[in-house]
Write a protein that holds these residues in place. Sequence first.
Motif, PDB file in Angstrom:
ATOM      1  N   UNK A  91      39.944  52.348  47.430  1.00  0.00           N
ATOM      2  CA  UNK A  91      38.770  52.290  46.560  1.00  0.00           C
ATOM      3  C   UNK A  91      38.220  50.877  46.358  1.00  0.00           C
ATOM      4  N   UNK A  92      39.118  49.900  46.311  1.00  0.00           N
ATOM      5  CA  UNK A  92      38.695  48.531  45.999  1.00  0.00           C
ATOM      6  C   UNK A  92      37.796  47.936  47.083  1.00  0.00           C
ATOM      7  N   UNK A  93      37.816  48.512  48.283  1.00  0.00           N
ATOM      8  CA  UNK A  93      36.944  48.007  49.346  1.00  0.00           C
ATOM      9  C   UNK A  93      35.476  48.089  48.936  1.00  0.00           C
ATOM     10  N   UNK A  94      35.138  49.034  48.050  1.00  0.00           N
ATOM     11  CA  UNK A  94      33.745  49.132  47.584  1.00  0.00           C
ATOM     12  C   UNK A  94      33.345  47.875  46.813  1.00  0.00           C
ATOM     13  N   UNK A  95      34.316  47.283  46.087  1.00  0.00           N
ATOM     14  CA  UNK A  95      34.045  46.050  45.331  1.00  0.00           C
ATOM     15  C   UNK A  95      33.844  44.893  46.314  1.00  0.00           C
ATOM     16  N   UNK A  96      34.703  44.831  47.344  1.00  0.00           N
ATOM     17  CA  UNK A  96      34.582  43.786  48.373  1.00  0.00           C
ATOM     18  C   UNK A  96      33.229  43.884  49.075  1.00  0.00           C
ATOM     19  N   UNK A  97      32.794  45.118  49.376  1.00  0.00           N
ATOM     20  CA  UNK A  97      31.506  45.321  50.050  1.00  0.00           C
ATOM     21  C   UNK A  97      30.355  44.880  49.158  1.00  0.00           C
ATOM     22  N   UNK A  98      30.444  45.201  47.866  1.00  0.00           N
ATOM     23  CA  UNK A  98      29.388  44.798  46.924  1.00  0.00           C
ATOM     24  C   UNK A  98      29.298  43.278  46.834  1.00  0.00           C
ATOM     25  N   UNK A  99      30.463  42.605  46.819  1.00  0.00           N
ATOM     26  CA  UNK A  99      30.504  41.140  46.754  1.00  0.00           C
ATOM     27  C   UNK A  99      29.942  40.526  48.037  1.00  0.00           C
ATOM     28  N   UNK A 100      30.367  41.064  49.188  1.00  0.00           N
ATOM     29  CA  UNK A 100      29.874  40.557  50.482  1.00  0.00           C
ATOM     30  C   UNK A 100      28.374  40.753  50.586  1.00  0.00           C
ATOM     31  N   UNK A 101      27.886  41.923  50.145  1.00  0.00           N
ATOM     32  CA  UNK A 101      26.449  42.209  50.133  1.00  0.00           C
ATOM     33  C   UNK A 101      25.674  41.157  49.350  1.00  0.00           C
ATOM     34  N   UNK A 102      26.183  40.814  48.173  1.00  0.00           N
ATOM     35  CA  UNK A 102      25.533  39.815  47.314  1.00  0.00           C
ATOM     36  C   UNK A 102      25.508  38.452  48.002  1.00  0.00           C
ATOM     37  N   UNK A 103      26.625  38.088  48.649  1.00  0.00           N
ATOM     38  CA  UNK A 103      26.713  36.795  49.343  1.00  0.00           C
ATOM     39  C   UNK A 103      25.770  36.739  50.542  1.00  0.00           C
ATOM     40  N   UNK A 104      25.632  37.879  51.257  1.00  0.00           N
ATOM     41  CA  UNK A 104      24.702  37.937  52.404  1.00  0.00           C
ATOM     42  C   UNK A 104      23.273  37.735  51.907  1.00  0.00           C
ATOM     43  N   UNK A 105      22.938  38.407  50.801  1.00  0.00           N
ATOM     44  CA  UNK A 105      21.586  38.263  50.226  1.00  0.00           C
ATOM     45  C   UNK A 105      21.283  36.814  49.874  1.00  0.00           C
ATOM     46  N   UNK A 106      22.251  36.134  49.251  1.00  0.00           N
ATOM     47  CA  UNK A 106      22.060  34.729  48.860  1.00  0.00           C
ATOM     48  C   UNK A 106      21.877  33.849  50.097  1.00  0.00           C
ATOM     49  N   UNK A 107      22.743  34.040  51.101  1.00  0.00           N
ATOM     50  CA  UNK A 107      22.672  33.198  52.304  1.00  0.00           C
ATOM     51  C   UNK A 107      21.384  33.415  53.100  1.00  0.00           C
TER      52      UNK A 107
END
Length: 310
Positions: A91-107
């Motif tokens: 389940x925690x992979x959803x949190x990792x994906x949300x964090x990675x998504x946010x970082x991709x948006x910023x970059x």
Amino acid sequence: MTHSHHQHDDHHAHSHRHTTPQSFNFAFAIAVSLNLGFTIFQIIYSFLANSMSLMADAAHNFGDVFGLVLAWGASWLLTLPSRKRYSYGYKRTTILAALTNALILVSTTVLIAYESIIKFLHPAEVNTSIVIIVALIGIFINGGTALLFMKGAHDDLNIKGAFLHLLGDALISIGVVVAGITIWYTHWLWLDPCVGLGIIVVILWGTWGLLRDSVRLILDAVPRHVDQQGIHAFLQQLPGVKAVHDLHIWGLSTKEVALTAHLIMPGVGLSDADYAKINAALKEKFKIDHATVQVERGSAEHPCRRSEIC
């Protein structure tokens, strides 16, 4: 004497099936296919139009396709059962994906900002008709696919990430169309990078909340929507409870919340019916999916060491 009990209420385990990640498989498949196709199309036409804004938009779209694939994978992992070593499943992979998504948006916004500043300093002629047509197609593709995720964006951070990506892309395309039409009539080449920088502010404003929430979840903080004081008060007022300590509340995924607590009950303990009632109340009032409650007598000979710390 210590008594531990973990109540798994089948009714509550299945009560949120109607919004399971499985229902978004089709949405992810459509969003990824359409956006990947459109990104390739956009890259080709940005060269033909000599448009840096269209190229930056394509780069942002490509980042979003990558983000969507991550979110899709994490959403699928939510449906897998728990294994021996991974007792909570994946389940925690959803949190990792949300964090990675946010970082991709910023970059990607940093990339667009860089391109916009260069174009502002060195204005270049662009084929505005190509820019307008391609960006209009982008509005329909991104806006349409964003609507597929609108339903789940309220209660799942991972789906919210996908929704924000697509909505951000639609906004970028609107900005590019407006800039294209204005440049067509006025020949103000500086307007194109200005619109680009304005869109970046919109995207960063939307991404900040996603980044903050996913970092909180990764650090096992109490999720934003959970009333920690309310839960403590609820457990404290249960009949026979003298004190509550070692109360922990954390997110198992972007959707599910877990809780553990020690209750000091010098008199009678809790029956199975009591546990069922407590779990049902925690789920209904406070959206707690997995509750583990430990009951202690509070004896002087065997004090709970955790009570001094927590």
